[in-house]
Design a protein around this motif. Structure first.
Motif, mmCIF file in Angstrom:
data_model
loop_
_atom_site.group_PDB
_atom_site.id
_atom_site.type_symbol
_atom_site.label_atom_id
_atom_site.label_comp_id
_atom_site.label_asym_id
_atom_site.label_seq_id
_atom_site.Cartn_x
_atom_site.Cartn_y
_atom_site.Cartn_z
ATOM 1 N N TYR A 217 0.851 -1.187 0.000
ATOM 2 C CA TYR A 217 0.000 0.000 0.000
ATOM 3 C C TYR A 217 0.892 1.244 0.000
ATOM 4 N N VAL A 218 0.547 2.245 -0.817
ATOM 5 C CA VAL A 218 1.308 3.493 -0.893
ATOM 6 C C VAL A 218 0.334 4.665 -0.867
ATOM 7 N N GLU A 219 0.559 5.597 0.022
ATOM 8 C CA GLU A 219 -0.343 6.733 0.187
ATOM 9 C C GLU A 219 -0.385 7.604 -1.071
ATOM 10 N N ARG A 220 0.751 8.151 -1.476
ATOM 11 C CA ARG A 220 0.801 9.003 -2.672
ATOM 12 C C ARG A 220 1.255 8.130 -3.839
ATOM 13 N N TYR A 221 0.353 7.274 -4.290
ATOM 14 C CA TYR A 221 0.705 6.242 -5.272
ATOM 15 C C TYR A 221 1.111 6.812 -6.624
ATOM 16 N N ALA A 222 0.660 8.034 -6.951
ATOM 17 C CA ALA A 222 1.078 8.637 -8.223
ATOM 18 C C ALA A 222 2.584 8.905 -8.218
ATOM 19 N N ASN A 223 3.120 9.342 -7.064
ATOM 20 C CA ASN A 223 4.567 9.531 -6.956
ATOM 21 C C ASN A 223 5.305 8.216 -7.118
ATOM 22 N N ASN A 228 -3.111 2.724 -8.632
ATOM 23 C CA ASN A 228 -3.971 2.670 -7.448
ATOM 24 C C ASN A 228 -3.096 2.708 -6.201
ATOM 25 N N ASP A 229 -3.749 2.721 -5.028
ATOM 26 C CA ASP A 229 -2.958 2.853 -3.809
ATOM 27 C C ASP A 229 -2.360 1.536 -3.311
ATOM 28 N N ASN A 230 -2.561 0.418 -4.045
ATOM 29 C CA ASN A 230 -1.935 -0.822 -3.614
ATOM 30 C C ASN A 230 -1.841 -1.807 -4.779
ATOM 31 N N TYR A 231 -0.957 -2.787 -4.630
ATOM 32 C CA TYR A 231 -0.870 -3.881 -5.600
ATOM 33 C C TYR A 231 -0.415 -5.139 -4.871
ATOM 34 N N TRP A 232 -0.580 -6.305 -5.530
ATOM 35 C CA TRP A 232 -0.200 -7.601 -4.970
ATOM 36 C C TRP A 232 1.015 -8.162 -5.704
ATOM 37 N N ASP A 233 1.833 -8.894 -4.972
ATOM 38 C CA ASP A 233 2.922 -9.642 -5.598
ATOM 39 C C ASP A 233 2.960 -11.049 -5.016
ATOM 40 N N TRP A 234 3.577 -11.967 -5.745
ATOM 41 C CA TRP A 234 3.630 -13.359 -5.294
ATOM 42 C C TRP A 234 4.884 -14.046 -5.810
#
Length: 279
Positions: A217-223, A228-234
């Motif tokens: 999760y990242v607050e200022r995701y545009a920076n 979006n404000d989060n992504y998944w990894d595996w």
């Protein structure tokens, strides 16, 4: 301002600062390697009853939380650390410091090396089956201009339990101002490691499979450069310990598309192979 944000965005998916020594690269606190099955190695004794550790790895890619840091090119990594002796038998608490480094490839930024400095406390209980690790990491991207704000701090808690037939670990990590001045960031992660003792070659060869999943999760995701404000990894794969060397083949990826990844393949699913050794 727009120009700076564009440079940061392009750099993100080539950087943004493990798996452990598997596919993620950093023997990161967020993704510590599971114990090896082969016989215990000799301890490298340090001062005050503590121990030294060191390691190196060669990989066909350095992936940090699913995103390539080397433009999907070869990575060479090394680490060195020191851990104190436990406080006592009744208080199995130790402290550690370490440094980890890797080459990186951040186009048009001047950064080519990442150095991570780690420190923390480690508690072991129930005959070392239950572990807790409270730590701090300082990510440093050498050569990057200060006004890109690549360097950042991260704090984390990692817990693990060895069930014998499998080891389970989970972590929560927090940064008050994440990579590229992107604000508050949280990373949640879990990993399962399963030894395969029934696959036996000789006493110097051991197999295990690993799998993990994480959410950033990242607050200022545009920076940060994501839509979006989060992504998944595996990750999922196999590690073979051969005479003290770990040979790994790990399938890793994210739920970010090529478009989400600024038109690059740096977030796409891929197989990362490598060889590593710890001392």
């Amino acid at each position: 301002m727009l120009k700076k944000i564009a440079v940061v965005g392009v750099a993100l998916f080539t950087i943004c600062a493990s798996a452990a020594a598997y596919a993620q690269g950093t023997p990161d606190p967020a993704a510590p390697a599971a114990p090896d099955t082969p016989p215990e190695k000799e301890v490298w004794k340090g001062p005050f009853g503590g121990t030294f550790t060191a390691g190196f790895a060669f990989l066909n890619d350095y992936s940090y939380r699913g995103i390539s840091q080397t433009q999907r090119q070869v990575a060479v990594q090394a680490s060195f650390g020191y851990e104190t002796a436990p406080v006592s038998e009744k208080v199995p608490l130790s402290a550690y410091v370490s440094a980890w480094g890797s080459n990186i490839n951040f186009p048009n930024t001047g950064a080519s090396v990442e150095i991570d400095l780690n420190a923390g406390l480690r508690l072991k209980a129930l005959d070392d089956k239950l572990t807790f690790d409270l730590g701090y990491i300082r990510y440093n991207y050498l050569g990057a201009p200060a006004d890109l704000y690549f360097d950042f701090n991260e704090f984390g808690l990692v817990a693990g339990y060895d069930f014998g037939v499998a080891q389970l670990q989970a972590a929560v990590r927090y940064s008050p101002n994440f990579f590229a001045n992107s604000g508050n960031a949280w990373y949640k992660w879990a990993q399962l490691t399963v030894p395969l003792p029934f696959i036996r070659v000789n006493e110097n060869v051991a197999f295990k499979i690993v799998g993990s999943i994480g959410n950033q999760y990242v607050e200022r995701y545009a920076n940060y450069g994501i839509p979006n404000d989060n992504y998944w990894d595996w990750q999922a794969g196999i590690v073979v310990n051969v005479y003290g060397f770990d040979l790994s083949a790990i399938y890793t990826g994210t739920n970010l598309s090529v478009q989400d990844c600024l038109g690059t393949q740096n977030c796409a699913s891929r197989v990362i192979v490598g060889i590593s050794k710890s001392f």
